[in-house]
Design an enzyme around this catalytic site. Structure first.
Site, PDB file in Angstrom:
ATOM      1  N   TYR A 172       5.256  -0.722  14.264  1.00  0.00           N
ATOM      2  CA  TYR A 172       4.498  -1.965  14.451  1.00  0.00           C
ATOM      3  C   TYR A 172       5.046  -3.138  13.653  1.00  0.00           C
ATOM      4  O   TYR A 172       4.504  -4.240  13.706  1.00  0.00           O
ATOM      5  CB  TYR A 172       3.033  -1.739  14.049  1.00  0.00           C
ATOM      6  CG  TYR A 172       2.905  -1.151  12.655  1.00  0.00           C
ATOM      7  CD1 TYR A 172       2.904  -1.970  11.532  1.00  0.00           C
ATOM      8  CD2 TYR A 172       2.838   0.231  12.477  1.00  0.00           C
ATOM      9  CE1 TYR A 172       2.823  -1.420  10.264  1.00  0.00           C
ATOM     10  CE2 TYR A 172       2.751   0.781  11.202  1.00  0.00           C
ATOM     11  CZ  TYR A 172       2.743  -0.048  10.109  1.00  0.00           C
ATOM     12  OH  TYR A 172       2.669   0.488   8.855  1.00  0.00           O
ATOM     13  N   GLY A 173       6.147  -2.916  12.917  1.00  0.00           N
ATOM     14  CA  GLY A 173       6.649  -3.977  12.041  1.00  0.00           C
ATOM     15  C   GLY A 173       8.156  -4.043  12.027  1.00  0.00           C
ATOM     16  O   GLY A 173       8.803  -4.247  13.054  1.00  0.00           O
ATOM     17  N   LEU A 182      10.466  -1.991  12.017  1.00  0.00           N
ATOM     18  CA  LEU A 182      11.247  -1.022  12.794  1.00  0.00           C
ATOM     19  C   LEU A 182      11.310  -1.378  14.279  1.00  0.00           C
ATOM     20  O   LEU A 182      12.036  -0.743  15.039  1.00  0.00           O
ATOM     21  CB  LEU A 182      10.657   0.385  12.619  1.00  0.00           C
ATOM     22  CG  LEU A 182      10.844   1.005  11.236  1.00  0.00           C
ATOM     23  CD1 LEU A 182       9.919   2.199  11.047  1.00  0.00           C
ATOM     24  CD2 LEU A 182      12.291   1.412  11.018  1.00  0.00           C
ATOM     25  N   GLU A 242      10.283   4.412   4.542  1.00  0.00           N
ATOM     26  CA  GLU A 242       8.872   4.047   4.370  1.00  0.00           C
ATOM     27  C   GLU A 242       8.303   4.511   3.029  1.00  0.00           C
ATOM     28  O   GLU A 242       7.162   4.207   2.707  1.00  0.00           O
ATOM     29  CB  GLU A 242       8.022   4.612   5.515  1.00  0.00           C
ATOM     30  CG  GLU A 242       8.384   4.066   6.882  1.00  0.00           C
ATOM     31  CD  GLU A 242       7.939   2.622   7.094  1.00  0.00           C
ATOM     32  OE1 GLU A 242       7.384   2.004   6.160  1.00  0.00           O
ATOM     33  OE2 GLU A 242       8.146   2.118   8.205  1.00  0.00           O
TER      34      GLU A 242
END
Length: 124
Positions: free
Chosen positions: A13-14, A16, A79
């Site tokens: 959602y960001g 990546l 992450e």
């Protein structure tokens, strides 16, 4: 990816997503489609985006990929899993598909960044 190796489906959602700096971590992975979370989350960011179940605000827009174990290990390292982010199973609706899919996603449980993305989409 060959048909013999274990695969995982993941929601990003960001940073990546396609067109973002860390998308290269997903090189060689199968793009499953744009997706929307079934449940509501808080999507916020400071220097990087975070997904949280704290103060659920809206469904979050992102992308789904099918990845292998090697890619999963690289993503875990990127992450900061399990120290920085947790990795949990969430439900998403992939664009153009009828069925709800369970996929992995990285979440930062109690985090609230400086910017709240009220429309559920991280655009930088």
């Amino acid at each position: 990816m060959n048909s013999q190796e274990k695969t995982y489906d993941i929601f990003v959602y960001g940073s990546l997503k396609k067109g973002f700096p860390a998308h290269s971590f997903l090189e060689g992975s199968e793009f499953l489609g744009k997706a929307l979370t079934v449940d509501k989350y808080l999507l916020s960011s400071s220097s990087y985006p975070m997904l949280s179940r704290k103060q659920p605000l809206c469904q979050v827009k992102g992308e789904c990929y099918r990845i292998n174990e090697e890619t999963l290990a690289r993503l875990d390292e990127y992450e900061g899993y399990p120290e920085e982010y947790d990795r949990i199973i969430i439900k998403v609706q992939i664009e153009g598909e009828k069925d709800i899919k369970e996929v992995w996603a990285y979440i930062k449980e109690d985090a609230v960044g400086e910017t709240i993305h009220e429309d559920g989409e991280y655009t930088r």
